[in-house]
Each structure stands twice: as C-alpha cells, then as structure tokens.
Design a protein around this motif. Structure first.
Motif, PDB file in Angstrom:
ATOM      1  N   TRP A  13      49.747  46.601  52.018  1.00 39.35           N
ATOM      2  CA  TRP A  13      49.916  45.696  50.843  1.00 39.35           C
ATOM      3  C   TRP A  13      49.287  45.844  49.658  1.00 39.35           C
ATOM      4  N   ILE A  14      47.840  46.070  49.926  1.00 32.27           N
ATOM      5  CA  ILE A  14      46.648  46.330  48.790  1.00 32.27           C
ATOM      6  C   ILE A  14      47.023  47.314  48.119  1.00 32.27           C
ATOM      7  N   PRO A  15      47.154  48.711  48.584  1.00 34.61           N
ATOM      8  CA  PRO A  15      47.701  49.730  48.019  1.00 34.61           C
ATOM      9  C   PRO A  15      49.015  49.542  46.978  1.00 34.61           C
ATOM     10  N   LEU A  16      49.897  48.815  47.456  1.00 34.32           N
ATOM     11  CA  LEU A  16      51.281  48.509  46.606  1.00 34.32           C
ATOM     12  C   LEU A  16      50.754  47.716  45.504  1.00 34.32           C
ATOM     13  N   GLU A  17      49.919  46.844  45.635  1.00 31.32           N
ATOM     14  CA  GLU A  17      49.473  45.875  44.642  1.00 31.32           C
ATOM     15  C   GLU A  17      48.708  46.736  43.563  1.00 31.32           C
ATOM     16  N   GLU A  18      47.763  47.263  44.010  1.00 32.22           N
ATOM     17  CA  GLU A  18      46.783  48.133  43.103  1.00 32.22           C
ATOM     18  C   GLU A  18      47.689  49.162  42.103  1.00 32.22           C
ATOM     19  N   LYS A  19      48.672  49.767  42.906  1.00 33.07           N
ATOM     20  CA  LYS A  19      49.587  50.671  42.274  1.00 33.07           C
ATOM     21  C   LYS A  19      50.359  49.619  40.842  1.00 33.07           C
ATOM     22  N   TYR A  20      50.896  48.678  41.399  1.00 32.61           N
ATOM     23  CA  TYR A  20      51.707  47.656  40.422  1.00 32.61           C
ATOM     24  C   TYR A  20      50.380  47.403  39.225  1.00 32.61           C
ATOM     25  N   PHE A  21      49.318  47.054  39.531  1.00 28.89           N
ATOM     26  CA  PHE A  21      48.348  46.599  38.492  1.00 28.89           C
ATOM     27  C   PHE A  21      48.055  47.739  37.673  1.00 28.89           C
ATOM     28  N   GLU A  22      47.758  48.966  38.161  1.00 32.25           N
ATOM     29  CA  GLU A  22      47.350  50.221  37.452  1.00 32.25           C
ATOM     30  C   GLU A  22      48.389  50.763  36.561  1.00 32.25           C
ATOM     31  N   GLU A  23      49.543  51.064  37.278  1.00 31.90           N
ATOM     32  CA  GLU A  23      50.527  51.599  36.608  1.00 31.90           C
ATOM     33  C   GLU A  23      51.346  50.844  35.394  1.00 31.90           C
ATOM     34  N   LEU A  24      51.468  49.505  35.723  1.00 24.84           N
ATOM     35  CA  LEU A  24      52.015  48.750  34.755  1.00 24.84           C
ATOM     36  C   LEU A  24      51.050  47.791  33.936  1.00 24.84           C
ATOM     37  N   GLU A  25      49.645  48.173  34.212  1.00 27.03           N
ATOM     38  CA  GLU A  25      48.696  47.569  33.093  1.00 27.03           C
ATOM     39  C   GLU A  25      48.547  45.762  32.894  1.00 27.03           C
ATOM     40  N   ILE A  26      48.854  45.509  34.301  1.00 29.19           N
ATOM     41  CA  ILE A  26      49.428  44.075  34.208  1.00 29.19           C
ATOM     42  C   ILE A  26      48.200  43.190  33.720  1.00 29.19           C
ATOM     43  N   ARG A  27      46.844  43.452  34.149  1.00 31.79           N
ATOM     44  CA  ARG A  27      45.837  42.544  33.419  1.00 31.79           C
ATOM     45  C   ARG A  27      45.852  42.501  32.067  1.00 31.79           C
ATOM     46  N   LYS A  28      46.312  43.363  31.289  1.00 35.72           N
ATOM     47  CA  LYS A  28      46.308  43.575  29.660  1.00 35.72           C
ATOM     48  C   LYS A  28      47.450  42.600  29.213  1.00 35.72           C
ATOM     49  N   TYR A  29      48.280  42.126  29.770  1.00 36.72           N
ATOM     50  CA  TYR A  29      49.291  41.058  29.500  1.00 36.72           C
ATOM     51  C   TYR A  29      49.062  40.012  29.779  1.00 36.72           C
ATOM     52  N   ALA A  30      47.858  39.490  30.387  1.00 39.50           N
ATOM     53  CA  ALA A  30      47.484  38.180  30.840  1.00 39.50           C
ATOM     54  C   ALA A  30      47.003  37.317  29.607  1.00 39.50           C
ATOM     55  N   ASP A  31      47.216  36.214  29.370  1.00 37.23           N
ATOM     56  CA  ASP A  31      46.214  35.489  28.398  1.00 37.23           C
ATOM     57  C   ASP A  31      44.867  35.012  28.544  1.00 37.23           C
ATOM     58  N   ARG A  32      44.877  34.957  29.978  1.00 33.60           N
ATOM     59  CA  ARG A  32      43.386  34.888  30.588  1.00 33.60           C
ATOM     60  C   ARG A  32      43.141  35.595  32.007  1.00 33.60           C
ATOM     61  N   VAL A  33      41.961  36.060  32.051  1.00 36.27           N
ATOM     62  CA  VAL A  33      41.717  36.970  33.296  1.00 36.27           C
ATOM     63  C   VAL A  33      40.513  35.844  33.764  1.00 36.27           C
ATOM     64  N   PHE A  34      40.747  35.510  35.281  1.00 38.31           N
ATOM     65  CA  PHE A  34      39.517  34.668  35.971  1.00 38.31           C
ATOM     66  C   PHE A  34      39.026  35.802  36.934  1.00 38.31           C
ATOM     67  N   GLN A  35      37.600  36.044  36.927  1.00 38.22           N
ATOM     68  CA  GLN A  35      37.073  36.690  38.091  1.00 38.22           C
ATOM     69  C   GLN A  35      36.786  35.533  39.105  1.00 38.22           C
ATOM     70  N   MET A  36      37.477  35.782  40.268  1.00 38.03           N
ATOM     71  CA  MET A  36      37.070  34.576  41.453  1.00 38.03           C
ATOM     72  C   MET A  36      36.052  35.302  42.355  1.00 38.03           C
ATOM     73  N   SER A  37      35.473  34.454  43.017  1.00 35.43           N
ATOM     74  CA  SER A  37      34.260  34.914  44.246  1.00 35.43           C
ATOM     75  C   SER A  37      34.646  34.339  45.601  1.00 35.43           C
ATOM     76  N   ALA A  38      34.003  34.830  46.633  1.00 33.33           N
ATOM     77  CA  ALA A  38      34.365  34.549  47.662  1.00 33.33           C
ATOM     78  C   ALA A  38      34.562  33.147  47.846  1.00 33.33           C
ATOM     79  N   GLY A  39      33.401  32.307  47.453  1.00 33.95           N
ATOM     80  CA  GLY A  39      33.350  30.830  47.755  1.00 33.95           C
ATOM     81  C   GLY A  39      34.421  30.078  46.740  1.00 33.95           C
ATOM     82  N   GLU A  40      34.816  30.637  45.729  1.00 29.29           N
ATOM     83  CA  GLU A  40      35.824  29.829  44.908  1.00 29.29           C
ATOM     84  C   GLU A  40      37.195  29.519  45.619  1.00 29.29           C
ATOM     85  N   LYS A  41      37.811  28.518  45.254  1.00 31.47           N
ATOM     86  CA  LYS A  41      39.150  28.320  45.653  1.00 31.47           C
ATOM     87  C   LYS A  41      39.622  27.330  44.914  1.00 31.47           C
TER      88      LYS A  41
END
Length: 180
Positions: free
Chosen positions: A152-180
């Motif tokens: 599942w992670i490799p399939l997601e990464e392929k999607y994120f990278e090949e379709l450049e998903i992050r660049k289409y977001a209005d906001r990107v948030f970096q989450m950490s292990a403690g955040e929810k």
C-alpha cells in the motif's frame, strides 16, 4: 469561500498522517459531512494488475466521481452513499446522506487528476517515514503492517510522485508522530 453555495474540501496524504482524524475534527467544528475514499476500494472485477499499475488506480475513483463528487459539486441535496463491503468487495446498498454546505472528502487518492477540479480547497498531510510506520504499527496487526510496507505505501508513493499530488494542494501540513 463564503460566496460559494457549497464548499468541498479534499484531504489527501500519506497513510498514517491523520487524514481521518483531521476530517473528523473539522467536521465536528464546521458541522460538515465527511466522505471517505476508503469506502471506494476496488470491486472484485476491478482488481487487476493493470489497474493496480495505474498511479492512484487502487480506488474506484470513477464510481466516487459519479455517485458522490459530481452530485456534490452540482449542489445535490442528498447523496446515496454506497461504501464497498471490505469482506466481499461488493458495493453496499448504502444510505442517504444530507451533505449540507460544507463537505470534506478524506483519504488517499482524493486529489487524483480526475477528481481535483471539483474541490474548493485542497489539503495534503505529510508525515515522515518513521512516524508513519509508528502510527501504522499502533493500529494494525503485524501482517497488516507488512502489507502496508510492501504493497500500500509503494502504491501511494507512486501516485504522489507520478501525479505530483503535493503541488496541487492549497496547503501542505507536515504531521508528526504525536499530532492527531
């Protein structure tokens, strides 16, 4: 966004980043309806290697678009929401959802190019690999964790990278292990 009849927010991002939790909290504060991409896994007949090889091909985005996203975008007052039954991979009979003015679509693959133009606002939740695996291990069996790592992670990464998903977001948030 106040001039829009309906506001549709997408929350995409890496598994374990907190998409479901963020969507739930926003929905409570904003009295918003939430639709989950996880409810649109592929049906049996769609589960082919060819389909899995498409970036973002492991969800039924076509059904999500026709049954949920287009009607929301066009102002439908009610949506017949038919999640997939994960035991049989058949589509359920569903239930009627009254979406209201604010709608949140959460889940990986929600910013697929076939879907992203229907959103008012687009968010991407990122998380570093160690924190991601910590969260996945916390909520899954060892066998499920292995499936995340190898499939599942490799399939997601392929999607994120090949379709450049992050660049289409209005906001990107970096989450950490403690955040929810």
């Amino acid at each position: 966004m106040t001039d829009k009849k309906r506001i549709i927010v997408a929350i995409d991002g890496r598994c374990g980043a907190g998409k479901t939790t963020v969507a739930k909290r926003l929905a409570e504060r904003l009295n918003a309806a939430v639709f989950h991409m996880d409810d649109f896994y592929l049906q049996k007949h769609q589960r082919t290697e060819e389909r899995y090889n498409e970036p973002g091909g492991n969800v039924d985005r076509e059904r999500f678009l026709e049954e949920v996203l287009k009607p929301l975008y066009e102002g439908a007052e009610e949506i017949l929401y038919r999640p997939i039954n994960c035991g049989t991979f058949d589509v359920s009979e569903g239930k009627i959802i009254l979406p209201g003015r604010i709608v949140i679509v959460e889940g990986s693959y929600s910013l697929h190019p076939d879907l992203r133009d229907y959103y008012t606002y687009k968010v991407f939740l990122d998380i570093d690999t160690d924190a991601q695996l910590m969260r996945i291990e916390k909520r899954n069996t060892p066998e499920q964790v292995e499936a995340f790592k190898t499939r599942w992670i490799p399939l997601e990464e392929k999607y994120f990278e090949e379709l450049e998903i992050r660049k289409y977001a209005d906001r990107v948030f970096q989450m950490s292990a403690g955040e929810k």
